[in-house]
Write an enzyme that holds these catalytic residues in place. Structure first.
Site, short mmCIF file in Angstrom:
data_model
loop_
_atom_site.label_atom_id
_atom_site.label_comp_id
_atom_site.label_asym_id
_atom_site.label_seq_id
_atom_site.Cartn_x
_atom_site.Cartn_y
_atom_site.Cartn_z
N LYS A 294 0.86 -1.18 0.00
CA LYS A 294 0.00 0.00 0.00
C LYS A 294 0.89 1.22 0.00
CE LYS A 294 -3.99 2.08 0.69
NZ LYS A 294 -3.76 2.76 -0.61
N GLN B 40 7.30 4.05 3.86
CA GLN B 40 5.90 3.62 3.88
C GLN B 40 5.72 2.31 4.66
OE1 GLN B 40 3.71 5.64 1.62
NE2 GLN B 40 2.17 4.86 3.03
N LYS C 180 5.68 3.37 8.26
CA LYS C 180 4.49 4.20 8.51
C LYS C 180 3.24 3.33 8.59
CE LYS C 180 4.29 7.67 5.79
NZ LYS C 180 4.08 8.62 4.69
N LYS D 78 5.53 2.13 -3.08
CA LYS D 78 5.40 3.49 -3.62
C LYS D 78 5.62 3.37 -5.12
CE LYS D 78 4.69 7.74 -2.31
NZ LYS D 78 3.90 8.26 -1.18
N GLY E 99 -2.90 8.31 -4.04
CA GLY E 99 -2.28 9.52 -4.60
C GLY E 99 -1.04 9.95 -3.83
N ASP E 100 -0.36 10.93 -4.38
CA ASP E 100 0.78 11.59 -3.73
C ASP E 100 1.00 12.87 -4.54
OD1 ASP E 100 3.03 11.18 -1.64
OD2 ASP E 100 4.18 11.70 -3.42
N THR F 155 -4.52 13.43 5.55
CA THR F 155 -3.10 13.60 5.86
C THR F 155 -2.88 14.91 6.61
OG1 THR F 155 -2.62 12.39 3.83
CG2 THR F 155 -0.77 13.51 4.88
N ASN G 195 -2.60 19.14 -1.42
CA ASN G 195 -3.56 18.41 -0.59
C ASN G 195 -3.20 18.46 0.90
OD1 ASN G 195 -3.94 15.39 0.68
ND2 ASN G 195 -5.78 16.16 -0.32
N SER H 29 -6.90 5.67 3.99
CA SER H 29 -6.93 4.77 2.82
C SER H 29 -7.23 3.35 3.27
CB SER H 29 -5.57 4.78 2.10
OG SER H 29 -5.51 5.84 1.18
P1 NDP Z 1 0.36 17.94 -3.95
O1 NDP Z 1 0.85 17.63 -5.32
O2 NDP Z 1 -1.08 18.06 -3.70
O3 NDP Z 1 1.06 19.29 -3.43
C1 NDP Z 1 2.44 19.41 -3.36
C2 NDP Z 1 2.77 20.84 -2.96
O4 NDP Z 1 4.17 20.94 -2.73
C3 NDP Z 1 2.45 21.86 -4.05
O5 NDP Z 1 2.12 23.08 -3.47
C4 NDP Z 1 3.78 21.94 -4.81
O6 NDP Z 1 3.97 23.15 -5.52
C5 NDP Z 1 4.76 21.83 -3.67
N1 NDP Z 1 6.03 21.25 -4.16
C6 NDP Z 1 6.19 20.04 -4.75
N2 NDP Z 1 7.48 19.88 -5.12
C7 NDP Z 1 8.12 21.01 -4.72
C8 NDP Z 1 9.45 21.45 -4.80
N3 NDP Z 1 10.41 20.68 -5.34
N4 NDP Z 1 9.75 22.68 -4.28
C9 NDP Z 1 8.80 23.47 -3.73
N5 NDP Z 1 7.51 23.10 -3.63
C10 NDP Z 1 7.18 21.89 -4.11
O7 NDP Z 1 1.03 16.82 -3.01
P2 NDP Z 1 0.58 16.36 -1.55
O8 NDP Z 1 0.09 17.53 -0.80
O9 NDP Z 1 -0.26 15.17 -1.69
O10 NDP Z 1 1.96 15.86 -0.95
C11 NDP Z 1 2.86 16.73 -0.25
C12 NDP Z 1 3.82 15.91 0.59
O11 NDP Z 1 3.08 15.11 1.53
C13 NDP Z 1 4.71 14.91 -0.18
O12 NDP Z 1 5.95 14.79 0.48
C14 NDP Z 1 3.94 13.61 -0.04
O13 NDP Z 1 4.77 12.48 -0.20
C15 NDP Z 1 3.44 13.74 1.38
N6 NDP Z 1 2.30 12.88 1.72
C16 NDP Z 1 1.13 12.98 1.03
C17 NDP Z 1 0.06 12.20 1.37
C18 NDP Z 1 -1.28 12.34 0.74
O14 NDP Z 1 -2.23 11.73 1.25
N7 NDP Z 1 -1.45 13.12 -0.31
C19 NDP Z 1 0.19 11.17 2.43
C20 NDP Z 1 1.43 11.22 3.15
C21 NDP Z 1 2.44 12.03 2.77
P3 NDP Z 1 3.86 23.15 -7.12
O15 NDP Z 1 2.40 22.98 -7.40
O16 NDP Z 1 4.42 24.45 -7.54
O17 NDP Z 1 4.69 21.97 -7.61
#
Ligand code: NDP
Length: 451
Positions: free
Chosen positions: A94, A115, A118, A130, A169-170, A213, A244, A383
């Site tokens: 997962k 993961q 976690k 992943k 998603g991620d 999250t 997200n 999830s």
């Molecule tokens: P999203 O794609 O929804 O959002 C990512 C955000 O981070 C955007 O604002 C993006 O900006 C910014 N970002 C991404 N890459 C960079 C970078 N290199 N430098 C600066 N800003 C950056 O992703 P999520 O919110 O889902 O995920 C965010 C984090 O949380 C990740 O590390 C993910 O692995 C982790 N996570 C997510 C989960 C989930 O349920 N979604 C669960 C557990 C962990 P821009 O749009 O400009 O790229």
């Protein structure tokens, strides 16, 4: 059986680095874990046997494949995709799928490894995986994203299943992408089963999965503060990201009475001196979730805010920092600024957002520090609850899912305290999360014998 000699951190890491050359993110994630787990393993004879750490740091398998798709101008385009099935000792694989130009095998191995631990912490029967692709959804039309997702699933579907591997998603993979992926899975498999999570509510999704999250991260922060006799109300909060995790961390922090000062994206950050309230956050949701715009537009809309191009928010004085964007986005220098400005707690919404030297500073300063594998586990936990609802063919109410999420975050907090409290109220949450996550997986692997 003869007793095995104790593990040595440097020797172990040099072997791992030789076996996985150039995979710096994977090395970083493993080092962070084994430096806290090795002392525990060395104290417990049963974990010193059978190469348990070597086996736990080797994925069960990695599937790599080409994804060919057609853009709106009729050109063929090709990307590389992966699914890293890391460990299924305590349940089916997962973990999320990430679409980003920076995706490499090393990044996905680090995320898959994290993961495993976690998912173990959630207490639900889930192994770790992943996946993703070096595909950039930014600037692509909906139809281009759809064709990419359909082509990717045309290969991926033979490697996944509701009892085998359940992606979610991620970064870059939200509800639009999950819907395209699930639609194609359903066509190919000719079965309507919960093989993906994060689905839309009308086709098997769970209430609170979108928020889970971010909400879970704030619940974890609240638990840490309560453990010290403190709370969220009135605290100033800096958040990075505006995706997200960031949006729903902000929503819950605001609801609990905190003052959220910042959000960001890869172009820079906004600082709203008056605080981001529920109404302003509704603008951000529309901007990011519907219009797919840039965070700089926030400062054009609200005069209380300024936009700082190409900068991160960690220079803004705050008591709570919630990095919710991506890995290694907080440097040691950033951490020093946060500490100098009176940081009370840093809780990782993103995976491994703080660079290794930065976590050392946080631990030495004895501020509250929650690693991502504990603090952001709420997403995968819900999830897991989505899978349960799919299997039972029922839907729980919003309140029921939220209560379960709160309970899971509290349990994770308490497991960390159990394994890493010094008895005087100080808890090394990084150590606690690593050991608690490790123990369940290691016990299962030892029970299976040579697998
Ligand atoms: P999203 O794609 O929804 O959002 C990512 C955000 O981070 C955007 O604002 C993006 O900006 C910014 N970002 C991404 N890459 C960079 C970078 N290199 N430098 C600066 N800003 C950056 O992703 P999520 O919110 O889902 O995920 C965010 C984090 O949380 C990740 O590390 C993910 O692995 C982790 N996570 C997510 C989960 C989930 O349920 N979604 C669960 C557990 C962990 P821009 O749009 O400009 O790229």
């Amino acid at each position: 059986m003869a007793s095995t000699p104790p593990y040595d951190l440097d020797e172990f890491m040099s072997g791992l680095e030789k076996r996985n050359p150039n995979e710096v993110e994977f090395h970083q994630a493993v080092r962070e874990v084994v430096q806290t787990v090795i002392p525990f393993v060395n104290e417990h004879e049963k974990y010193r046997q059978d190469q348990i750490l070597e086996r736990m740091t080797e994925p069960d398998r990695i599937v790599i494949f080409r994804v060919t798709w057609e853009d709106d101008d009729g050109n063929f385009r090709a990307n590389r995709a992966w699914r890293v099935q890391f460990n299924n000792s305590i349940g089916p694989y997962k973990g999320g799928l990430r679409f980003h130009t920076d995706v490499t095998q090393s990044v996905l191995k680090f995320l898959g490894f994290e993961q495993v631990l976690k998912n173990s912490l959630t207490g639900l029967p889930m192994g770790g995986a992943k996946g993703g692709a070096n595909f950039n959804p930014k600037g692509k039309s909906d139809h281009e994203v759809m064709r990419f997702c359909q082509s990717m699933m045309t290969e991926l579907y033979r490697h996944i299943g509701e009892d085998t591997d359940i992606p979610a998603g991620d970064i870059g993979v939200g509800q639009r992408e999950i819907s395209y992926l699930f639609g194609q899975y359903k066509r190919l498999a000719n079965r309507f089963v919960g093989t993906l999570t994060g689905k839309g509510l009308s086709f098997g999704g769970s209430l609170v999965r979108t928020e889970a999250t971010g909400y879970g991260c704030v619940y974890f922060c609240q638990n840490m503060l309560h453990h010290r006799g403190d709370g969220m109300a009135g605290k100033s909060v800096a958040i990075s990201g505006s995706g997200n995790v960031a949006i729903y961390a902000a929503e819950k922090a605001i609801e609990l009475g905190a003052k959220v000062l910042t959000l960001s994206d890869s172009d820079g950050f906004i600082h709203d001196r008056q605080g981001i309230d529920a109404e302003k956050l509704a603008f951000v949701k529309d901007l990011k979730e519907v219009r797919r715009g840039r965070i700089s537009e926030y400062a054009q809309k609200f005069k209380s805010a300024e936009f700082y191009a190409d900068r991160r928010p960690w220079g803004v004085p705050c008591e709570i920092a919630l990095p919710c964007a991506t890995q290694n986005e907080v440097t040691a220098e950033d951490v020093q600024h946060l500490l100098d400005n009176g940081l009370v707690a840093l809780c990782e919404g993103a995976n491994m957002p703080v660079q290794a030297e930065g976590t050392d500073l946080l631990l030495a300063a004895n501020v509250l520090y929650a690693p991502g594998k504990a603090a952001n586990a709420g997403g995968v936990a819900v999830s897991g609850l989505e899978q349960s609802q799919n299997a039972l063919r029922i839907s729980w109410s919003r309140d029921e899912v939220d209560q379960r999420l709160k309970g899971i975050m509290r349990d994770i907090h308490d497991q960390c305290v159990h394994y890493a409290s010094d008895g005087n109220g100080c808890v090394n949450y990084a150590r606690g999360a690593n050991i608690a996550g490790f123990v369940k997986v290691a016990d299962a692997m030892l029970a299976y014998g040579a697998v």
